[in-house]
Motif scaffolding. Sequence first.
Motif: not given
Length: 160
Positions: A14-24, A26-30, A32-42
């Motif tokens: 389950i955590l691996l799925a959450i990890l994949a979703l959070s990275v995805f 982050e990539v889209v927000s960074r 595509v929308f030029n608006n990175p998150t403050i939490w995804a990497n950490e």
Amino acid sequence: MTKFEKVFLNISGILLAILALSVFYEVVSRYVFNNPTIWANEISIYLMQFIVFFTMGILLIEGKHIRVTFLIERLTGNARKAFEIIIVLLIFIFALVLIIYGYQFTGNAISHGMSSPTLLEIPLWIPYSFIPIGGFLLALATTCSIIKILATSYDKEDIM
């Protein structure tokens, strides 16, 4: 596989799925929308730490660790058992290092009130605690692995 192992594997899945979703996300927000998150990497780092440290022992018991087997596959009988036990004892030493130093890191983080240097300010004792807990689980797994090795026959007929 025991219920205990299944619980950790399911949580890790389950955590691996959450990890994949959070990275995805982050990539889209960074990009595509030029608006990175403050939490995804950490959060991704902490999720990966949990997955690695809490599944090491299970992988050892199940024989799923990456191994170089060109020498050990040529051995049979007591020679192979002895070699397998030596390998597991070396893993046990590594587990003790994880327990001892992980405990020290965790205690240091608690006593100094350390938190991550990000906007999330996660108390560092939480991810640091994954190290000694994972080491303890790995140490338990080495005990189970030695019992499993002693119960296994390594005769030529069984190997081939």
